[in-house]
Design an enzyme around this catalytic site. Sequence first.
Site, mmCIF file in Angstrom:
data_model
loop_
_atom_site.group_PDB
_atom_site.id
_atom_site.type_symbol
_atom_site.label_atom_id
_atom_site.label_comp_id
_atom_site.label_asym_id
_atom_site.label_seq_id
_atom_site.Cartn_x
_atom_site.Cartn_y
_atom_site.Cartn_z
ATOM 1 N N HIS A 21 -19.968 -3.684 95.594
ATOM 2 C CA HIS A 21 -20.589 -2.549 94.889
ATOM 3 C C HIS A 21 -20.571 -2.707 93.370
ATOM 4 O O HIS A 21 -20.139 -1.802 92.632
ATOM 5 C CB HIS A 21 -19.916 -1.233 95.285
ATOM 6 N N ASN A 127 -27.069 -1.987 102.849
ATOM 7 C CA ASN A 127 -27.979 -0.845 102.762
ATOM 8 C C ASN A 127 -28.150 -0.365 101.326
ATOM 9 O O ASN A 127 -29.119 0.329 101.006
ATOM 10 C CB ASN A 127 -27.459 0.304 103.630
ATOM 11 N N HIS A 128 -27.234 -0.735 100.411
ATOM 12 C CA HIS A 128 -27.371 -0.342 99.007
ATOM 13 C C HIS A 128 -28.299 -1.282 98.248
ATOM 14 O O HIS A 128 -28.959 -0.858 97.294
ATOM 15 C CB HIS A 128 -25.996 -0.331 98.324
#
Length: 626
Positions: A21, A127-128
Site C-alpha cells: 500500500h 484491487n487497489h
Amino acid sequence: FPALSRDDEDTFKILIATDIHLGYLEKDPIRGNDTFVTFDEILDHAQKNEVDFVLLGGDLFHENKPSRKTVHSCLELLRKYCMGDRPVQFEILSDQAVNFHYSKFPWVNYQDRNLNISIPIFSIHGNHDDPTGADALCALDILSCAGLLNHFGRSTSVEKIDISPILLRKGRTKIALYGLGAIPDERLYRMFVNKQVTMLRPKEDEDSWFNLFVIHQNRSKHGATNYIPEQFLDDFINLVVWGHEHECKIAPSQNEQQCFYVSQPGSSVVTSLSPGEAVKKHIGLLHVKGKKMKMQKIALETVRTFHMEDIVLADHPDLFNPDNPKVTQAIQAFCMEKVELMLDDAERQRLGNPRQPEKPLIRLRVDYTGGFEPFSVHRFSQKYMDRVANPKDIIHFFRHREQKEKNDNDLNFGRLVSRPASEGMTLRVEDLVKQYFQTAEKKVQLSLLTERGMGEAVQEFVDKEEKDAIEELVKFQLEKTQRFLKERRTDAEEEKIDEEVRKFRESRKKNTEEEDEEVREAMTRARAHRSEDAVLVAASSDEELMDTGMRGTGDSDDGLPATLSRGRGRGRGRARGARGQNSTARGSSQRGRGSTSRESATSSRTYKPVPAKNMSIMDGRPSICP
C-alpha cells in the site's frame, strides 16, 4: 527441513510480501512516509538474504492512480535495491510471450540486454492498483515498462480464464509460478462454479514441479459469493500465497481437503484500526528444494506499533452508574488511564527497537451500552496530539446491537449478538447502492436499471473516478430497452410499456453474465468518452498556449492545466553515451533474451489443461492428505 536452509544450486530463495500500500496517508505529517520506510526495509531484507526473486501478492500501491511522489519513491527504491551486477541463478523455461503477453516487452526484465537486474520482482495486481481506463493500464505496468518489475497474472475475460504458469528452474528444482490478479469476488466465484477457470500444467513431468499460486481475493466470507473458498482451487497446488487479507498468518497452514498449504502474509502497514491489523507484521523467506519447502518468518521492525483494547462500561458497575451526573467525567478519566497504560507498553516495545517510529497507533473501543453517554472525543484527543500518531481517532464509541430470532415472543439472552458497529467491517459501494434501492420508497426505486448494474457503475465512479460511468450506463440501458420494445412491437399504452419494461428488467437480473457484459460495454464507452474529452482539452490548451505566448514560462506547473505541464518537451542536448560497462561481465549466460537454452526450452514446452471439477462449495471428497 534443515537442508533447505543451506544455499546451494538447487534451492530457490524467494522473499514473499503482500499489500504494501505505497502512498497510504502520504499527506499525513506523521504517518506519510510509513509505507516507503517499510518497503525500503523489505527490499533491504531481499538484498541481504541474496534471494533469487521477490514475489508480491498485490496492492503494491494504495491508490489506483498513485501520486507522482509515490511513483517516484517506488522507482527510487526499486532502482536502489534491484539493479546490480549479481547474476540471476535461475532460468525461465515457459513461453514468456504468453506469460507477459500484455506487455510491449514480453520477457522477464533480467533477460533484457539493456538492463542490469540483480533481484527480479514478480507481482500480480490487487484491487487497489488494478488496470483501469480505456487502455486497461495500472501503476504496475509503468514499473514493468521501466524494466523494474515483472507484472503477471492479468486476465480481462469474463468468459474464461486460463492461468498459464511461469516455469522456473534452478539446478534440479523446478517451480511453476501461477498468478491471478484481483477480480471482483462475485464474478470470479461464479466463474469457478461454472468451470470457467483453468490452471494449465506442463505435459512433461508434471509431478516434478513445485506449484506456487499467488492470488488476491477475499479469503474470509463477506457474503454468499463475495469470497473465494479454498476448495475452489486445484489440489495439485503445493502452496498458495494469499493476498488482500491484512491479518498476518504467514506460517503455512494446510487445507485438509485439498492438501495444499496456504500462507497469508498480511499487509506491511496498518490501514484500518481493526483487530486483524494489531497482529505483528511479517514477511516470509521461502526456501524451495525439489518438492519440499520451508517458510522463514521475518519480523518487520519499521512498522508503526498498533495497540488496541476494548472496554465494556456495563462490566464495571462499581465504577460507573449511568444515573450519576458525573459519570461522563469518570468514564473519561478511566479512558485516559487506559490510554496511558497502552502508551507505556508501546514505549517499552520501542526501546528494544530503535527503527520503530516514535509515535504509536492507539485504539480504545468503548462499549457504552446501558444508558451511558459518550464524551467529547475531540477534546479528549487534544491531550495526545504530541504523543500518538492518530490523535483524532483514539476513542471509538459503539453500542452493541441486540438481535433475536423472528416469531420468538420471549427474549432469549443466549441469542443476543454483540459487535462493534461497523468496526473492522468493509462496506462496499455496490452493497450500499443495492441496500438503498431495496429499502427505498416505490416512487424512487429503479424501473429500468438493475441494482447490480447501478452499483457497479457507482463503484467505477467512486473508486476509479470514471465520471461518465453512470450516465453512459443509463444511456446504454435506455437504448437497449427501446430496441427491445420496438422488436416486441409493444402498443403505445403506458401500462403495457411498463409491463414489458418490468419483464425485460427481470430477465436481465437473472442473466448475470449478460448484465456484466452490459456494464463492461458502458464502462468502455465512458472511458472512450473521457479519452475524447482529454484530447479536446489538450487541443484547446495547445491553441491557448500559442495564442497567449505562454511557451516561455518556467518549470512551475502551479495554476496550469495538467495537459500543459505534460506537453512541454525540452531537448536534453546530450546523448546517453556509453555506460562504461563490459558487456561480457554483466552476468550469466541466461541474461540474454535470445539465449539458445531459453528458445529450445520454450519451443518444446507444452501445456495441458487440468480437468475441470464440479465447483460447488459443498463438494469435495473427504480425503486424508499424505
